[in-house]
Design a protein around this motif. Structure first.
Motif, mmCIF file in Angstrom:
data_model
loop_
_atom_site.group_PDB
_atom_site.id
_atom_site.type_symbol
_atom_site.label_atom_id
_atom_site.label_comp_id
_atom_site.label_asym_id
_atom_site.label_seq_id
_atom_site.Cartn_x
_atom_site.Cartn_y
_atom_site.Cartn_z
ATOM 1 N N ALA A 1 0.835 -1.212 0.000
ATOM 2 C CA ALA A 1 0.000 0.000 0.000
ATOM 3 C C ALA A 1 0.865 1.254 0.000
ATOM 4 C CB ALA A 1 -0.903 -0.011 1.220
ATOM 5 N N ARG A 2 0.305 2.316 -0.521
ATOM 6 C CA ARG A 2 0.995 3.607 -0.513
ATOM 7 C C ARG A 2 0.967 4.201 0.887
ATOM 8 N NH1 ARG A 2 2.265 5.796 -5.342
ATOM 9 N NH2 ARG A 2 1.514 4.617 -7.108
ATOM 10 N N PRO A 3 1.863 5.140 1.147
ATOM 11 C CA PRO A 3 1.856 5.803 2.463
ATOM 12 C C PRO A 3 0.575 6.609 2.672
ATOM 13 C CG PRO A 3 3.883 6.283 1.263
ATOM 14 C CD PRO A 3 2.977 5.573 0.325
ATOM 15 N N LEU A 4 0.206 6.801 3.914
ATOM 16 C CA LEU A 4 -0.957 7.609 4.255
ATOM 17 C C LEU A 4 -0.748 9.029 3.720
ATOM 18 C CD1 LEU A 4 -3.621 7.514 5.834
ATOM 19 C CD2 LEU A 4 -2.371 8.404 7.789
ATOM 20 N N GLY A 5 -1.751 9.570 3.067
ATOM 21 C CA GLY A 5 -1.656 10.908 2.515
ATOM 22 C C GLY A 5 -1.548 10.930 1.005
ATOM 23 N N SER A 6 -1.481 9.765 0.384
ATOM 24 C CA SER A 6 -1.400 9.676 -1.069
ATOM 25 C C SER A 6 -2.803 9.573 -1.656
ATOM 26 C CB SER A 6 -0.582 8.461 -1.474
ATOM 27 O OG SER A 6 -0.585 8.318 -2.881
ATOM 28 N N CYS A 7 -3.018 10.233 -2.780
ATOM 29 C CA CYS A 7 -4.313 10.152 -3.458
ATOM 30 C C CYS A 7 -4.310 9.140 -4.596
ATOM 31 C CB CYS A 7 -4.703 11.525 -4.004
ATOM 32 S SG CYS A 7 -5.283 12.644 -2.724
ATOM 33 N N ASN A 8 -3.211 8.477 -4.812
ATOM 34 C CA ASN A 8 -3.134 7.463 -5.848
ATOM 35 C C ASN A 8 -3.578 6.127 -5.242
ATOM 36 O OD1 ASN A 8 -2.458 5.746 -7.934
ATOM 37 N ND2 ASN A 8 -0.563 6.825 -8.400
ATOM 38 N N PRO A 9 -4.652 5.526 -5.745
ATOM 39 C CA PRO A 9 -5.175 4.311 -5.115
ATOM 40 C C PRO A 9 -4.420 3.037 -5.461
ATOM 41 C CG PRO A 9 -6.561 4.936 -6.934
ATOM 42 C CD PRO A 9 -5.532 6.015 -6.794
ATOM 43 N N GLY A 10 -3.484 3.095 -6.400
ATOM 44 C CA GLY A 10 -2.749 1.893 -6.783
ATOM 45 C C GLY A 10 -1.701 1.509 -5.757
ATOM 46 N N CYS A 11 -1.137 0.316 -5.935
ATOM 47 C CA CYS A 11 -0.056 -0.131 -5.063
ATOM 48 C C CYS A 11 1.144 0.782 -5.273
ATOM 49 C CB CYS A 11 0.326 -1.576 -5.382
ATOM 50 S SG CYS A 11 -1.000 -2.745 -5.063
ATOM 51 N N GLY A 12 1.769 1.192 -4.188
ATOM 52 C CA GLY A 12 2.841 2.168 -4.314
ATOM 53 C C GLY A 12 4.202 1.709 -3.858
ATOM 54 N N MET A 13 4.271 0.569 -3.252
ATOM 55 C CA MET A 13 5.562 0.095 -2.769
ATOM 56 C C MET A 13 5.879 -1.222 -3.436
ATOM 57 S SD MET A 13 6.703 2.312 -0.855
ATOM 58 C CE MET A 13 6.007 3.867 -0.370
ATOM 59 N N PRO A 14 7.069 -1.442 -3.891
ATOM 60 C CA PRO A 14 8.225 -0.553 -3.860
ATOM 61 C C PRO A 14 8.017 0.655 -4.775
ATOM 62 C CG PRO A 14 8.741 -2.561 -5.059
ATOM 63 C CD PRO A 14 7.368 -2.731 -4.516
ATOM 64 N N SER A 15 8.629 1.755 -4.406
ATOM 65 C CA SER A 15 8.386 3.032 -5.049
ATOM 66 C C SER A 15 9.221 3.234 -6.312
ATOM 67 C CB SER A 15 8.692 4.156 -4.061
ATOM 68 O OG SER A 15 8.588 5.407 -4.694
ATOM 69 N N ALA A 16 8.531 3.377 -7.431
ATOM 70 C CA ALA A 16 9.225 3.666 -8.685
ATOM 71 C C ALA A 16 9.757 5.089 -8.680
ATOM 72 C CB ALA A 16 8.280 3.457 -9.868
ATOM 73 N N HIS A 17 9.060 6.009 -7.999
ATOM 74 C CA HIS A 17 9.555 7.385 -7.903
ATOM 75 C C HIS A 17 10.909 7.420 -7.197
ATOM 76 C CE1 HIS A 17 5.648 9.246 -9.003
ATOM 77 N NE2 HIS A 17 6.432 10.238 -9.368
ATOM 78 N N SER A 18 11.020 6.702 -6.108
ATOM 79 C CA SER A 18 12.290 6.671 -5.381
ATOM 80 C C SER A 18 13.391 6.040 -6.215
ATOM 81 C CB SER A 18 12.145 5.896 -4.080
ATOM 82 O OG SER A 18 11.250 6.553 -3.227
ATOM 83 N N ALA A 19 13.064 4.927 -6.859
ATOM 84 C CA ALA A 19 14.071 4.242 -7.666
ATOM 85 C C ALA A 19 14.545 5.093 -8.831
ATOM 86 C CB ALA A 19 13.511 2.915 -8.176
ATOM 87 N N THR A 20 13.609 5.808 -9.480
ATOM 88 C CA THR A 20 14.000 6.629 -10.619
ATOM 89 C C THR A 20 14.583 7.972 -10.201
ATOM 90 O OG1 THR A 20 11.718 7.407 -10.867
ATOM 91 C CG2 THR A 20 12.400 5.562 -12.254
ATOM 92 N N SER A 21 14.549 8.283 -8.924
ATOM 93 C CA SER A 21 15.220 9.484 -8.427
ATOM 94 C C SER A 21 16.619 9.157 -7.920
ATOM 95 C CB SER A 21 14.423 10.122 -7.289
ATOM 96 O OG SER A 21 13.199 10.573 -7.735
#
Length: 146
Positions: free
Chosen positions: A113-133
């Motif tokens: 699940a994504r962290p609390l506070g995210s509006c994206n309902p999809g699965c969020g972990m592992p984080s592609a944003h973190s990996a691509t940053s």
């Protein structure tokens, strides 16, 4: 359940999404970034600085790909040798491949699940944003060291 073409397990959907309600934390922007309600409620410019920096940082990975590809196109237009453009092409491919592996391989193997506070309902972990940053940062550090 499918969300924007990505598989989403029932366990990843937040309670507000499962109940069919709008996101209570803010608005969903392109590329799965959340614009928090707190940013819109802040009146002081000093209180806006850190949330806006965080929001802008979320768009860094796709911006890096666009800049690298623009350099390739511009280099091809200017008639630069292929050897000059190899680094930009591989850099862009590295970011794109990192994102594809995170979205289509790791999230399918171990969805979270994504962290609390995210509006994206999809699965969020592992984080592609973190990996691509972090991935391009490591690439640049290693390229500078070698």
């Amino acid at each position: 359940i499918f969300f924007r073409g990505f598989a989403m397990t029932e366990s990843c959907a937040p309670a507000w999404y499962a109940a069919g309600k709008p996101c209570p934390y803010g608005s969903l922007l392109p590329l799965g970034v959340t614009l928090p309600n707190t940013v819109m409620e802040l009146k002081s410019i000093t209180n806006l600085f850190l949330p806006m920096i965080s929001l802008l940082y979320s768009f860094v990975p796709p911006l890096l790909v666009m800049i690298s590809l623009f350099m390739v196109v511009l280099g091809g237009y200017k008639g630069l040798r292929y050897r000059c453009l190899t680094s930009e092409v591989f850099f862009s491919l590295f970011i794109i491949l990192t994102w594809v592996v995170c979205e289509y391989v790791w999230k399918q193997i171990h969805p979270g699940a994504r962290p609390l506070g995210s509006c994206n309902p999809g699965c969020g972990m592992p984080s592609a944003h973190s990996a691509t940053s972090v991935g391009p940062f490591v690439w640049m550090v290693l390229e500078g060291c070698l």
